[in-house]
Design an enzyme around this catalytic site. Structure first.
Site, PDB file in Angstrom:
ATOM      1  N   ARG A   1       9.552  -3.627  -6.151  1.00 16.46           N
ATOM      2  CA  ARG A   1       8.506  -4.327  -6.913  1.00 16.46           C
ATOM      3  C   ARG A   1       8.989  -4.775  -8.290  1.00 16.46           C
ATOM      4  O   ARG A   1       8.252  -4.702  -9.273  1.00 16.46           O
ATOM      5  CB  ARG A   1       7.259  -3.433  -7.085  1.00 16.46           C
ATOM      6  CG  ARG A   1       6.596  -3.051  -5.791  1.00 16.46           C
ATOM      7  CD  ARG A   1       5.861  -4.224  -5.196  1.00 16.46           C
ATOM      8  NE  ARG A   1       5.646  -4.031  -3.784  1.00 16.46           N
ATOM      9  CZ  ARG A   1       4.485  -3.699  -3.232  1.00 16.46           C
ATOM     10  NH1 ARG A   1       3.441  -3.531  -3.986  1.00 16.46           N
ATOM     11  NH2 ARG A   1       4.382  -3.577  -1.946  1.00 16.46           N
ATOM     12  N   SER A  61      -2.620  -3.076  -3.831  1.00 20.35           N
ATOM     13  CA  SER A  61      -2.221  -1.865  -4.567  1.00 20.35           C
ATOM     14  C   SER A  61      -2.436  -2.076  -6.061  1.00 20.35           C
ATOM     15  O   SER A  61      -1.915  -3.039  -6.618  1.00 20.35           O
ATOM     16  CB  SER A  61      -0.736  -1.585  -4.369  1.00 20.35           C
ATOM     17  OG  SER A  61      -0.440  -1.446  -3.016  1.00 20.35           O
ATOM     18  N   GLU A  67       0.432  -1.986 -11.082  1.00 17.12           N
ATOM     19  CA  GLU A  67       1.219  -3.104 -10.552  1.00 17.12           C
ATOM     20  C   GLU A  67       0.513  -4.410 -10.953  1.00 17.12           C
ATOM     21  O   GLU A  67       1.142  -5.449 -11.131  1.00 17.12           O
ATOM     22  CB  GLU A  67       1.285  -3.005  -9.022  1.00 17.12           C
ATOM     23  CG  GLU A  67       1.883  -4.266  -8.450  1.00 17.12           C
ATOM     24  CD  GLU A  67       2.250  -4.198  -6.984  1.00 17.12           C
ATOM     25  OE1 GLU A  67       1.552  -3.538  -6.224  1.00 17.12           O
ATOM     26  OE2 GLU A  67       3.244  -4.843  -6.631  1.00 17.12           O
TER      27      GLU A  67
HETATM   28  N1  EPU Z   1      -1.999   7.987   1.514  1.00 17.78           N
HETATM   29  C1  EPU Z   1      -2.971   8.889   1.137  1.00 17.78           C
HETATM   30  N2  EPU Z   1      -4.223   8.410   0.899  1.00 17.78           N
HETATM   31  C2  EPU Z   1      -4.548   7.097   1.038  1.00 17.78           C
HETATM   32  C3  EPU Z   1      -3.556   6.189   1.439  1.00 17.78           C
HETATM   33  C4  EPU Z   1      -2.274   6.652   1.659  1.00 17.78           C
HETATM   34  O1  EPU Z   1      -2.712  10.066   1.001  1.00 17.78           O
HETATM   35  O2  EPU Z   1      -5.704   6.752   0.787  1.00 17.78           O
HETATM   36  C5  EPU Z   1      -0.639   8.468   1.752  1.00 17.78           C
HETATM   37  C6  EPU Z   1      -0.247   8.175   3.199  1.00 17.78           C
HETATM   38  O3  EPU Z   1      -0.481   9.286   3.984  1.00 17.78           O
HETATM   39  C7  EPU Z   1       1.205   7.881   3.116  1.00 17.78           C
HETATM   40  C8  EPU Z   1       1.451   7.426   1.701  1.00 17.78           C
HETATM   41  O4  EPU Z   1       0.291   7.732   0.954  1.00 17.78           O
HETATM   42  O5  EPU Z   1       1.979   9.020   3.317  1.00 17.78           O
HETATM   43  C9  EPU Z   1       1.811   5.970   1.620  1.00 17.78           C
HETATM   44  O6  EPU Z   1       0.745   5.182   2.093  1.00 17.78           O
HETATM   45  P1  EPU Z   1       0.971   3.726   2.745  1.00 17.78           P
HETATM   46  O7  EPU Z   1       2.002   3.798   3.785  1.00 17.78           O
HETATM   47  O8  EPU Z   1      -0.363   3.197   3.078  1.00 17.78           O
HETATM   48  O9  EPU Z   1       1.661   2.860   1.631  1.00 17.78           O
HETATM   49  P2  EPU Z   1       1.510   2.794   0.048  1.00 17.78           P
HETATM   50  O10 EPU Z   1       2.718   3.409  -0.545  1.00 17.78           O
HETATM   51  O11 EPU Z   1       0.182   3.330  -0.373  1.00 17.78           O
HETATM   52  C10 EPU Z   1       2.764   0.503  -0.028  1.00 17.78           C
HETATM   53  C11 EPU Z   1       2.582  -0.808  -0.733  1.00 17.78           C
HETATM   54  C12 EPU Z   1       1.510  -1.634  -0.021  1.00 17.78           C
HETATM   55  C13 EPU Z   1       1.960  -1.869   1.400  1.00 17.78           C
HETATM   56  C14 EPU Z   1       2.116  -0.496   2.068  1.00 17.78           C
HETATM   57  C15 EPU Z   1       2.605  -0.591   3.482  1.00 17.78           C
HETATM   58  C16 EPU Z   1       3.110  -0.309  -3.074  1.00 17.78           C
HETATM   59  C17 EPU Z   1       2.583  -0.199  -4.454  1.00 17.78           C
HETATM   60  N3  EPU Z   1       2.208  -0.566  -2.127  1.00 17.78           N
HETATM   61  O12 EPU Z   1       1.543   1.215  -0.177  1.00 17.78           O
HETATM   62  O13 EPU Z   1       1.419  -2.885  -0.675  1.00 17.78           O
HETATM   63  O14 EPU Z   1       1.037  -2.649   2.124  1.00 17.78           O
HETATM   64  O15 EPU Z   1       3.097   0.278   1.321  1.00 17.78           O
HETATM   65  O16 EPU Z   1       3.954  -0.879   3.502  1.00 17.78           O
HETATM   66  O17 EPU Z   1       4.310  -0.174  -2.863  1.00 17.78           O
HETATM   67  C18 EPU Z   1       0.150  -4.227  -2.211  1.00 17.78           C
HETATM   68  O18 EPU Z   1       1.115  -4.219  -2.940  1.00 17.78           O
HETATM   69  O19 EPU Z   1      -0.890  -4.847  -2.516  1.00 17.78           O
HETATM   70  C19 EPU Z   1       0.178  -3.439  -0.983  1.00 17.78           C
HETATM   71  C20 EPU Z   1      -0.904  -3.263  -0.253  1.00 17.78           C
END
Ligand code: EPU
Length: 336
Positions: A164, A236, A332
């Site tokens: 990012r 995000s 972000e």
């Molecule tokens: N998790 C929770 N609670 C929640 C959601 C997630 O505990 O409400 C935990 C999940 O269990 C998982 C971890 O957090 O272990 C990561 O969650 P997820 O895979 O959904 O991804 P993220 O790190 O929350 C990132 C990107 C998203 C992208 C997803 C999928 C960033 C800041 N965000 O989210 O990007 O869609 O991975 O690859 O890196 C965006 O930037 O707008 C966006 C949606």
């Protein structure tokens, strides 16, 4: 060139905030942009360039000039047996670009399906999802340095991509370059990335192809992330924080189920969503703003939120997460 005065930005920010700008200027081609960059009145104002407004938080009305690119279209600039190079206009809708690539059998961006925003912003933010990021396929970024009006072509290395992050996000360069085109290199024999989350499971017994990966990503995103056309949000809200390994080991003793992704020998990335969730913040509200029930990394506008409600809720989330985990969250989303 389109110029509007005292213009509502309601359709230009996915939080759905009805804020106004003194001027809204939209250029259609490079000649128009060059004209704008020679305009003294423009430089006497405060100004900010936006994409689709899917990563912006307006704290109030903007007393200045909001600039937007309407340079769209895709040009094939090179092709070999294995690859194709596409030059896309910065003002093009991101998902339409991904769709075009998938329809033609060109792989690399399918995991980035349905991300809101435009091609120009993809190269600034280095958007990422489901094990892929824009930088994997970016070859060149064409931009104007606004102080001198000079055009510059950045190689991928010069863009300094990281999670990012890019050259264009470095504090000293922020807002100083206007991107007109991005050159993407796509593969005609793509290796599909199916191992992130439940992509494979979502495809099921059918064949894994660019189309089915795209369809899977779209359905996963639709299930977890609110559609900005219905509920204002900016995806995000925070980036996933990096913490040093020692501190991570420390935290892990207390929270053995904490997910993490190794970065290098020293640092580990932990999901902000997990930290926020563990603080019990899902559904928490502040005025018209709330933490999304299905993805705690997303802040939504419940209909009547002000920019301040959203910023106040974000500040409170940071405070609570810091108190519990001693980890600092960084937005972000860009505040304006
Ligand atoms: N998790 C929770 N609670 C929640 C959601 C997630 O505990 O409400 C935990 C999940 O269990 C998982 C971890 O957090 O272990 C990561 O969650 P997820 O895979 O959904 O991804 P993220 O790190 O929350 C990132 C990107 C998203 C992208 C997803 C999928 C960033 C800041 N965000 O989210 O990007 O869609 O991975 O690859 O890196 C965006 O930037 O707008 C966006 C949606």
């Amino acid at each position: 060139m389109r110029i509007e005065q005292n213009y509502s930005l309601l359709k230009h920010n996915t939080f759905g905030l009805n804020v106004k700008t003194g001027y809204f200027v939209e250029y259609d081609n490079e000649a128009d942009l060059q004209r704008l960059l020679r305009d003294e009145y423009f430089f006497s104002q405060q100004f900010w360039h936006i994409g689709q407004g899917s990563n912006l938080l307006f704290l109030g009305d903007f007393d200045g000039v909001i600039v937007h690119s309407a340079i769209r279209g895709i040009e094939k600039v090179e092709e070999t047996e294995d690859f194709v190079w596409l030059k896309a206009g910065a003002g093009m809708d991101w998902d339409s670009f991904v769709d075009h690539c998938v329809q033609n059998g060109w792989g690399g961006l399918e995991n980035l399906s349905l991300i809101p925003g435009e091609v120009g912003a993809s190269a600034v933010q280095n958007i990422g999802a489901y094990g892929a990021e824009a930088a994997d396929c970016i070859e060149e970024v064409h931009a104007y340095f606004i102080e001198t009006g000079e055009k510059r072509i950045f190689s991928k290395t010069e863009c300094k991509y990281a999670y990012r992050f890019s050259f264009f996000k470095q504090p000293e360069n922020r807002g100083k370059y206007y991107i007109t085109h991005v050159v993407y290199k796509l593969s005609k024999h793509p290796e599909l990335r199916l191992d992130y989350g439940n992509i494979r499971e979502c495809i099921g017994a059918g064949a894994a192809t660019l189309e089915t990966v795209r369809a899977a990503v779209i359905s996963i995103r639709k299930a977890k992330l609110p559609d900005p056309a219905e509920t204002g949000n900016a995806g995000s809200f925070f980036v996933n924080p990096y913490i040093n390994k020692e501190y991570y080991e420390n935290l892990k003793k207390r929270y053995p189920d904490m997910p993490h992704y190794p970065v290098d020998e020293k640092m580990v990335k932990v999901p902000a969503a997990w930290l926020i969730d563990r603080c019990g913040l899902k559904g928490k509200t502040k005025g018209g703003a709330a933490v999304h029930e299905k993805q705690s990394l997303v802040i939504i506008n419940r209909g009547n939120a002000s920019g301040k409600d959203i910023a106040d809720l974000a500040a409170e989330i940071c405070r609570i997460v810091k108190k519990k985990f001693a980890v600092e969250l960084q937005p972000e989303v860009n505040y304006i």
